[in-house]
Design an enzyme around this catalytic site. Structure first.
Site, short mmCIF file in Angstrom:
data_model
loop_
_atom_site.label_atom_id
_atom_site.label_comp_id
_atom_site.label_asym_id
_atom_site.label_seq_id
_atom_site.Cartn_x
_atom_site.Cartn_y
_atom_site.Cartn_z
N ILE A 34 7.47 -4.37 0.66
CA ILE A 34 7.14 -4.82 2.11
C ILE A 34 5.55 -3.99 1.87
CG2 ILE A 34 8.24 -4.01 3.23
CD1 ILE A 34 8.25 -1.09 3.14
N GLY A 35 5.04 -3.43 0.51
CA GLY A 35 3.95 -2.75 -0.18
C GLY A 35 3.43 -2.30 -1.21
N LYS A 36 2.25 -2.65 -1.71
CA LYS A 36 2.05 -2.60 -3.31
C LYS A 36 0.77 -1.34 -3.02
CE LYS A 36 3.29 -6.45 -5.69
NZ LYS A 36 2.41 -7.92 -6.05
N ALA A 38 -1.78 1.55 -5.76
CA ALA A 38 -1.77 1.24 -6.86
C ALA A 38 -0.82 1.46 -8.49
CB ALA A 38 -3.35 2.43 -7.04
N PHE A 39 -0.30 2.72 -7.86
CA PHE A 39 0.99 3.17 -8.70
C PHE A 39 2.27 2.84 -8.31
CE2 PHE A 39 -2.63 6.12 -9.24
CZ PHE A 39 -3.20 6.01 -9.71
N ARG A 41 4.71 0.95 -5.67
CA ARG A 41 5.75 -0.92 -4.68
C ARG A 41 6.91 -0.36 -3.88
NH1 ARG A 41 7.83 -5.29 -9.07
NH2 ARG A 41 8.33 -3.79 -9.97
N CYS A 42 6.05 -0.66 -2.39
CA CYS A 42 6.82 -0.74 -1.22
C CYS A 42 8.47 -1.72 -0.61
CB CYS A 42 6.74 0.34 -0.21
SG CYS A 42 5.84 1.83 -0.08
N LYS A 57 10.01 4.12 -1.44
CA LYS A 57 8.73 4.03 -2.94
C LYS A 57 9.11 3.97 -4.32
CE LYS A 57 4.54 6.14 -3.04
NZ LYS A 57 3.25 6.83 -2.04
N ASP A 149 -6.96 11.47 1.62
CA ASP A 149 -6.57 9.59 0.88
C ASP A 149 -6.29 9.54 2.86
OD1 ASP A 149 -7.36 7.75 -0.04
OD2 ASP A 149 -5.36 7.27 -1.15
N1 ATP Z 1 6.66 4.76 4.82
C1 ATP Z 1 6.58 2.65 4.50
N2 ATP Z 1 7.85 2.29 5.61
C2 ATP Z 1 6.86 0.91 5.54
N3 ATP Z 1 6.07 0.42 4.46
C3 ATP Z 1 5.61 1.49 3.82
C4 ATP Z 1 5.46 2.73 3.77
N4 ATP Z 1 4.76 3.46 3.28
C5 ATP Z 1 4.15 2.74 2.49
N5 ATP Z 1 4.50 1.54 2.79
C6 ATP Z 1 3.73 -0.15 2.66
O1 ATP Z 1 4.20 0.41 1.44
C7 ATP Z 1 2.26 -0.25 0.96
C8 ATP Z 1 2.28 0.37 -0.15
O2 ATP Z 1 2.36 1.57 -0.41
P1 ATP Z 1 1.91 2.97 -1.04
O3 ATP Z 1 1.71 4.59 -0.46
O4 ATP Z 1 2.52 2.56 -2.35
O5 ATP Z 1 -0.14 2.61 -1.29
P2 ATP Z 1 -0.75 2.60 -0.49
O6 ATP Z 1 -1.19 4.25 -0.03
O7 ATP Z 1 -1.41 1.28 -0.22
O8 ATP Z 1 -1.98 1.96 -1.79
P3 ATP Z 1 -2.47 3.60 -3.19
O9 ATP Z 1 -1.45 3.91 -3.84
O10 ATP Z 1 -3.43 2.82 -3.77
O11 ATP Z 1 -3.48 4.38 -2.53
C9 ATP Z 1 1.68 0.18 2.21
O12 ATP Z 1 0.12 -0.15 1.92
C10 ATP Z 1 2.00 -0.25 3.41
O13 ATP Z 1 2.18 -1.33 3.62
#
Ligand code: ATP
Length: 595
Positions: A34-36, A38-39, A41-42, A57, A149
């Site tokens: 569902i998302g990535k 910097a460190f 993947r979700c 995560k 952040d």
């Molecule tokens: N609890 C969650 N439910 C649904 N989607 C999520 C959830 N947490 C994160 N995501 C999705 O996954 C993506 C990656 O989240 P993550 O917290 O790993 O990094 P980020 O905050 O987007 O980036 P960075 O680590 O670069 O600050 C998010 O942008 C979001 O779209």
């Protein structure tokens, strides 16, 4: 829109399709990515025994993390937090390749996704989202935790469109001085001046990020986005950003408070919701999921009944001179819903008005003006506005404010205690305190029902009055009469439901009509042909009526369910006026002057 933190991307080992948490014994099925970050993947994750859906995560365990122990710190901190506006932490485990965090699933993605689809959000939406973020952030700050952040992609939305602060990877506890390490971490264009100048993060640094977020969602661009990082940091330190001139004054003022270069000058979260931006504008209780793609139209019950009022889009619906209604004749109510099931205005009519009125002066939601006779003397609506301004100034110039509320007289003026804005379709209906009612139609004509003989008074244009007995109304006016009856019936039903009855007072003159109505996010202003100016703030919380002329000028003020108090000009000149009434006079003056 939000340049990410300058961190190296990680290569990822594949994540198994089924995962077992050894400590709880729970087995999960990994779903789609569902998302990535910097460190990390979700993924979507389903608990095999309960079918509960979570977000997973996944952080690789390879020794290339930015600092050792970062994930462990995130887990230690996040797992102790429990707040409605913070992504819930449900557990964690690890295998040889990865660390896994089981989180609350936010199925509607993030505010970054919403903004990408929408470009800008309306002020009611921004109030709604900020309220949630402030709730979660307050919880963190009360525990001496700074997020460090805050950005749109970390503001996640669950199925119900409730906002949840996520990604606590950079969150940390404050040190003894209320600050934490003097490191430059976070997303560059959201860094506060004190972070840029390496004085360390503190709670106000998160407040600064809130300011950047507010600016970005209202304008569509971040406040600090210079071509080079050094130029951007210089702008940040100077608090120098493009003035968002098209936003409402309250929004601009709050942004300026949040983006104060001196952290000590930024508002504290405990007081933020008392800012005029929040208290003087409508905040929806819920957000419809379709608002991720298109501006929502909000409907909300009025205290005096379930009237619906258009507050869908604040944006740039700002007009200088009064916008005429479209020339379309009002149609009968047959094909339309009951007024209490309609919204107030439509996006189409707003954009129509915007196209007619390019100047941006007042944050209008709805308005209408009685048509002038093109062949008659040139009467401009500005004349009445100017007269109302003069009357307001007379009251304000009367003398200093009393230190406490003097007892006001009980001389109820003729005013409109109830109204319904159905102008997106037919017109603006109102009921007078003498029991009469009227409608200012979309085409700029006016029709009224006047007691006691139930005369119908029709004004095709200003100054041309035609009166009819109810049964003699010409067929050509049948549709308008039907609308008048529909809205009158609706307002009378409200009156009965409230158990109220019209005040015993002399009936209004047959020619009395509503010349103009103006609805903004803060107030509804009605200007009648006898010069009476009525302003309602915050739904029906506070009402102010200025009636009469010269020495007969009478100011009546109702505040939060209190009985109305009337002040003659003489009383005002003897320095006796409730401070709240004067404050509302000033706000009315400001509103009128910006028309
Ligand atoms: N609890 C969650 N439910 C649904 N989607 C999520 C959830 N947490 C994160 N995501 C999705 O996954 C993506 C990656 O989240 P993550 O917290 O790993 O990094 P980020 O905050 O987007 O980036 P960075 O680590 O670069 O600050 C998010 O942008 C979001 O779209």
């Amino acid at each position: 829109m939000e340049p990410g933190p300058r961190r190296r991307r990680q290569s990822h080992q594949p994540v198994a399709a089924f995962l077992r948490d050894p400590s709880s014994g729970r087995v999960y099925r990994r779903g789609k990515l569902i998302g990535k970050g910097a460190f990390s993947r979700c993924y979507k994750l389903t608990d095999m025994s309960t079918s509960t859906v979570f977000a997973l995560k996944v952080v690789p365990r390879a020794g290339r993390l930015p600092s050792r122990g970062k994930v462990e710190r995130e887990i230690a901190l996040h797992s102790r937090l429990r707040h409605h506006n913070i992504v819930a932490f449900h557990g964690h485990f690890a295998d040889r390749d990865h660390v896994y965090m089981v989180l609350e699933y936010c199925s509607r993605q993030s505010l970054a996704h919403v903004l990408k689809a929408r470009q800008t959000l309306t002020e009611p939406e921004v109030r709604y989202y900020l309220r949630g973020v402030i709730g979660g952030l307050r919880y963190l700050h009360q525990r001496r935790i700074v997020h460090r952040d805050l950005k749109l992609s970390n503001l996640l939305l669950n199925k119900k469109m409730e906002v949840k602060i996520g990604d606590l990877g950079l969150a940390t506890r404050l040190g003894p001085g209320g600050r934490c390490h003097r490191v430059l971490c976070g997303t560059p264009n959201l860094l506060a001046p004190e972070v840029v100048s390496r004085k360390g993060h503190s709670c106000p640094s998160d407040i600064w990020a809130l300011g950047c977020i507010m600016y970005t969602v209202l304008t569509g661009t971040p406040p600090f986005a210079a071509a080079s990082l050094s130029e951007m940091y210089q702008n940040i330190c100077d608090g120098h950003y493009p003035e968002p001139a098209h936003l409402s004054p309250n929004a601009r003022r709050l942004i300026a408070r949040l983006l104060a270069p001196d952290p000590a000058e930024r508002p504290n979260l405990d007081h933020l919701l008392q800012d005029d931006f929040f208290t003087q504008g409508f905040t929806p209780e819920r957000m419809p999921p379709h608002s991720r793609h298109s501006p929502p139209v909000f409907t909300f019950p009025q205290p005096l009944g379930s009237l619906f009022r258009k507050v869908g889009q604040l944006l740039s619906t700002q007009c200088g001179p009064p916008c005429p209604f479209t020339s379309k004749e009002a149609s009968g109510p047959g094909e339309g819903p009951e007024p209490d099931s309609v919204d107030w205005g439509s996006e189409a009519s707003l954009s129509e008005r915007r196209a007619h009125c390019p100047q941006a002066l007042v944050h209008l939601l709805t308005q209408g003006t009685l048509r002038s006779d093109p062949a008659g003397p040139q009467e401009s609506p500005e004349t009445e506005v100017a007269a109302a301004i003069r009357n307001l100034q007379l009251c304000l110039d009367a003398g200093p404010v009393a230190t406490q509320d003097p007892p006001g007289g009980q001389q109820p003026p003729l005013w409109a205690p109830r109204w319904v804005d159905y102008s997106s379709k037919y017109g603006f209906g109102y009921q007078l305190s003498d029991g009469g009612s009227g409608v200012l139609f979309r085409d700029g004509t006016h029709m009224a029902l006047r007691p006691p003989g139930s005369h119908i008074c029709y004004l095709p244009t200003r100054g041309r009055l035609e009166t009819f007995a109810l049964r003699d109304v010409p067929r050509a006016l049948g549709a308008k009469l039907a609308v008048l009856r529909l809205l009158t019936g609706y307002l009378q039903r409200r009156l009965r439901e409230e158990g109220a009855s019209p005040a015993p007072q002399p009936p209004a003159a047959l020619g009395l009509c509503l010349l103009r109505f103006v609805g903004t996010s803060q107030a509804l202003l009605l200007l009648f042909s006898d010069g009476t100016l009525q302003v309602s703030f915050g739904g029906l919380q506070t009402q102010l009526v200025l009636s009469g002329e010269g020495q007969g000028l009478l100011l009546t003020h109702w505040a939060r369910g209190q009985p109305g108090a009337s002040y003659s000009l003489g009383t005002l000149q003897r320095r006796e006026c409730a401070p709240a009434a004067l404050q509302h006079l000033r706000r009315t003056l400001h509103l009128l002057q910006s028309l």
